[in-house]
Design a protein around this motif. Structure first.
Motif, PDB file in Angstrom:
ATOM      1  N   GLY A 119       0.807  -1.221   0.000  1.00 56.43           N
ATOM      2  CA  GLY A 119       0.000   0.000   0.000  1.00 56.43           C
ATOM      3  C   GLY A 119       0.835   1.263   0.000  1.00 56.43           C
ATOM      4  N   ARG A 120       2.004   1.208  -0.673  1.00 52.66           N
ATOM      5  CA  ARG A 120       2.890   2.380  -0.763  1.00 52.66           C
ATOM      6  C   ARG A 120       3.000   2.804  -2.219  1.00 52.66           C
ATOM      7  NH1 ARG A 120       2.747   0.904   4.102  1.00 52.66           N
ATOM      8  NH2 ARG A 120       4.117   1.804   5.686  1.00 52.66           N
ATOM      9  N   PHE A 121       2.522   3.988  -2.511  1.00 48.64           N
ATOM     10  CA  PHE A 121       2.558   4.507  -3.882  1.00 48.64           C
ATOM     11  C   PHE A 121       3.782   5.413  -4.038  1.00 48.64           C
ATOM     12  CE2 PHE A 121       1.764   7.170  -7.450  1.00 48.64           C
ATOM     13  CZ  PHE A 121       1.004   6.412  -8.331  1.00 48.64           C
ATOM     14  N   VAL A 122       4.655   5.069  -4.972  1.00 47.15           N
ATOM     15  CA  VAL A 122       5.845   5.889  -5.206  1.00 47.15           C
ATOM     16  C   VAL A 122       5.440   7.134  -5.989  1.00 47.15           C
ATOM     17  CG1 VAL A 122       8.091   5.993  -6.329  1.00 47.15           C
ATOM     18  CG2 VAL A 122       7.399   3.915  -5.133  1.00 47.15           C
ATOM     19  N   VAL A 123       5.518   8.277  -5.318  1.00 50.76           N
ATOM     20  CA  VAL A 123       5.118   9.533  -5.953  1.00 50.76           C
ATOM     21  C   VAL A 123       6.249  10.048  -6.832  1.00 50.76           C
ATOM     22  CG1 VAL A 123       4.332  11.901  -5.552  1.00 50.76           C
ATOM     23  CG2 VAL A 123       3.622  10.068  -4.000  1.00 50.76           C
TER      24      VAL A 123
END
Length: 549
Positions: A167-171
Motif C-alpha cells: 500500500g505504498r505509492f511511489v510519488v
C-alpha cells in the motif's frame, strides 16, 4: 515544455516520515522480488509495492519462462530467435547475456521453490511464437506467473533482511544536491501520509504501462508509475514507441481482455476468420509468427468480422492438462473451448521500451537501477520474443545486485541532503498543487486510453500521432488538484502517453511493434537506431544499435 513538473505536487520536507535501508526496491513482480532476495544475502532491503505484494504483471503471466535447457536446444539458438523477433533493434551483447546466464538464474528460481511442470520426471517444455525449439517452462499448465510469484513471495516473507511495505505509492524519486538518486517519496495509502524511503541504491522494478491503452492484458496497477517518476528525475527513456500488442485476448462484451497464452498456438490451435478459414497459412511461421505480425493479421481480418482461436486441434486431454485456467475462464463466459472456437482480439501487453539501462541495470542517473518491464537495455529490440520477459527480470535483476555490491557505499543517505521542491513550499500532503483545478480522474483516464488506442495503437499514422501528442501534452501541462492515488496514476499515464506518442511520431518507418501505415517499410539504413528521450530539453534523439557481441 518548460511547465513540466519535477515533482507531481509540492511537498515540504518537514512533513515527511523518514525510513532508510541499504537497498530500496520499488515493485514486487519477478524483477523486484528476485533482486530483493539476491540483495538480501548481503544488504538490508526494503520492498515497496503499491497494492498487495502479489499484484503485478508477473502473477498474470501464463505461457512461461523461456530458457535453453533442452538437449536439442542451445543458448545460441535462443540468441538467434531473440534477435530475429527483435527486428534489428536488439543489442546482441545484451541478448547473449540473457540466454547464457538465464539457465543459472532459472535453476536458482527453482531452488527458491518455483515448481515447474514435469513429464516422465523431466521438465516439460512447450513452444511459442518465433521460437525454433520447445524451450518454455510452465507451471500448473498455464499459471506459470502465479507459481513464480508464490515462490518468490514466500522466500521474501521468510527473509530477515527484507522488509516489505504494501500500500505504498511511489510519488517521485528523491535526489541530493549532486543529482544522485537517494530514495523515493512515497504515499502511505492507509494513512494518507508522505514517507521518505532513503537508500544507497534504488531499484525500479515497477512493471509496465498497459493501462495507458483502452484494451490491455495488464492488471489495474500497470500505469507506468516508475517510468514516469524516472522521467521526472531526469533519467533517459529508450525505445518508447515499441509497445507489444498480444495477438490473442478474449473478446467478449463486458468481459476483461483476458490473455489467451501464445502457448495455446504453440500446442497446435488455429486462428480462423469469420468465414471459418485459417488466414495465417501463407505467412512464414503461420500462427507462431512474431507477435507483431500475428496481431496485425488479426486486426486486418477483424475488418470483415470476428476472429477466433480454435483449440480443438490440440485435443481434449492436452487442453485440460495444459490450459486449465484458460478453460475455466472461458467457461465462466459461456464458451467451452473443447467444442467451440473462442473470439479473440489483440490488446496492449508489454512495453519493449522503458528506462534506459546498461547491462547491469544502471540508468543515466547515479544510484538508480531498473529491471524488468520498466527497464530497456535493448534485449527485446522492437518486438519481444514470447516468454523472454520473466527471464529478463531474473537475469538483469541478478546483475543489478552484482553492480550494487561493487559500488556499495556503507553510509546511507541522510534526509538533510535530500533536495526538496523549489520555493520552500510550506504545506504538504495530497492535494497541494498550484491551480486547484479538480482532476476528473475517470473521465480524463478514459480519454487517455481511448486516444492512445485509436491513434498510438496497432496501426499508426502521422495525423493521428500528431493529434495524440498535442492533446496529451496539453492535458499534462494543466495543473490539477490531485486528491489521491487514482489521480497520481492518471498523471503518470499522461506522461507515459506523451513520450510514447512523441517517439512514434518521429520514427518514420515500420519495425516490430511500431507500424506506420504511412511508412509501412522497415528502413534499416535510416532507422536502425534507438530513440532516447529525457525531460531536459524534451526532444527525441537517437543512438545507433550496438553491433558488437
Amino acid at each position: 515544455m518548460g511547465t513540466l513538473r519535477r515533482y507531481l505536487y509540492p511537498w515540504a520536507k518537514s512533513g515527511v516520515k523518514v525510513f532508510d535501508s541499504d537497498v530500496l526496491v520499488l515493485g514486487s513482480g519477478i524483477a523486484g522480488l528476485y533482486t530483493a532476495i539476491k540483495a538480501s544475502e548481503q544488504f538490508q532491503v526494503t520492498v515497496l509495492t503499491k497494492k498487495k505484494i502479489e499484484e503485478s504483471n508477473t502473477e498474470h503471466a501464463q505461457g512461461g519462462i523461456a530458457v535453453a535447457i533442452d538437449e536439442a536446444d542451445s543458448p545460441t539458438l535462443h540468441f538467434e530467435d531473440t534477435l530475429r523477433a527483435g527486428a534489428g533493434l536488439c543489442d546482441p551483447s545484451i541478448v547473449r547475456i540473457l540466454v547464457e546466464e538465464g539457465p543459472t538464474c532459472v535453476k536458482e528460481l527453482m531452488d527458491i521453490g518455483a515448481q515447474f511442470d514435469r513429464q516422465n520426471g523431466q521438465l516439460a517444455l512447450t513452444r511459442e511464437g518465433a521460437h525454433s525449439q520447445r524451450r518454455i517452462l510452465h507451471a500448473q499448465g498455464d499459471a506459470t506467473g502465479w507459481e513464480i510469484e508464490r515462490a518468490l513471495v514466500a522466500r521474501v516473507k521468510e527473509s530477515p533482511n527484507v522488509t516489505v511495505r504494501e500500500g505504498r505509492f511511489v510519488v517521485d524519486l528523491l535526489e541530493n544536491g549532486n543529482g544522485d538518486i537517494v530514495g523515493a517519496l512515497v504515499l502511505n495509502e492507509e494513512t494518507g501520509e508522505l514517507e521518505g524511503h532513503l537508500a544507497s541504491a534504488v531499484v525500479l522494478a515497477t512493471g509496465g504501462l498497459g493501462q495507458v491503452y483502452r484494451f490491455t492484458t495488464n492488471p489495474s496497477v500497470a500505469t507506468g508509475d516508475g517510468i514516469a517518476a524516472a522521467w521526472r528525475a531526469g533519467a533517459d527513456l529508450m525505445d518508447m514507441e515499441f509497445v507489444q500488442f498480444h495477438p490473442t485476448t478474449l473478446l467478449i462484451a463486458n468481459a476483461p481482455r483476458f490473455l489467451i497464452s501464445e502457448a495455446v498456438r504453440g500446442e497446435g490451435a488455429f486462428l480462423i476468420n469469420a468465414a471459418g478459414k485459417r488466414f495465417m497459412e501463407n505467412v512464414p511461421g503461420k500462427e507462431l509468427a512474431p507477435r507483431d505480425i500475428v496481431a496485425r493479421a488479426i486486426w486486418k481480418e477483424m475488418n470483415d468480422g470476428l476472429v477466433y482461436l480454435d483449440f480443438r486441434p490440440i485435443g481434449k486431454e492436452c487442453i485440460l492438462e495444459r490450459f486449465p485456467t484458460i478453460y475455466q475462464t472461458c467457461l465462466k463466459y459461456g464458451i467451452n473451448v473443447l467444442t467451440t472456437p473462442v473470439p479473440v482480439a489483440p490488446a496492449a501487453h508489454y512495453m519493449m521500451g522503458g528506462v534506459a539501462t546498461n547491462s547491469y541495470g544502471e540508468t543515466s542517473v547515479r544510484h538508480l537501477y531498473a529491471a524488468g518491464e520498466c527497464a530497456c537495455n535493448a534485449v527485446h529490440g522492437a518486438n519481444r520474443l514470447a516468454s523472454n520477459s520473466l527471464l529478463d527480470g531474473l537475469v538483469f535483476g541478478s546483475r543489478i545486485v552484482e553492480r550494487i555490491r561493487d559500488k556499495f557505499q556503507a553510509t546511507r543517505p541522510s534526509w538533510e541532503e535530500v533536495v526538496g521542491p523549489e520555493g520552500g513550499v510550506g504545506d504538504t500532503g495530497i492535494g497541494i498543487i498550484g491551480a486547484r483545478k479538480q482532476l476528473n480522474d475517470q473521465s480524463l483516464r478514459n480519454q487517455i486510453q481511448n486516444l492512445m488506442w485509436d491513434n498510438v495503437g496497432i496501426l499508426r499514422n502521422e495525423a493521428g500521432l500528431k493529434m495524440a501528442a498535442e492533446l496529451l501534452l496539453a492535458w499534462e501541462q494543466d495543473n490539477f488538484f490531485i486528491s489521491g492515488v487514482d489521480d497520481l496514476e492518471t498523471a503518470n499515464m499522461l506522461t507515459a502517453g506523451v513520450v510514447i506518442a512523441k517517439a512514434a511520431f518521429k520514427r518514420q518507418e515500420s519495425r516490430g511493434g511500431h507500424f506506420r501505415s504511412d511508412y509501412p517499410l522497415r528502413l534499416d539504413g535510416l532507422w536502425r537506431k534507438h530513440s532516447l528521450q529525457c525531460m531536459e530539453g524534451y526532444y527525441v534523439r537517437y543512438v545507433p544499435v550496438s553491433g558488437t557481441d
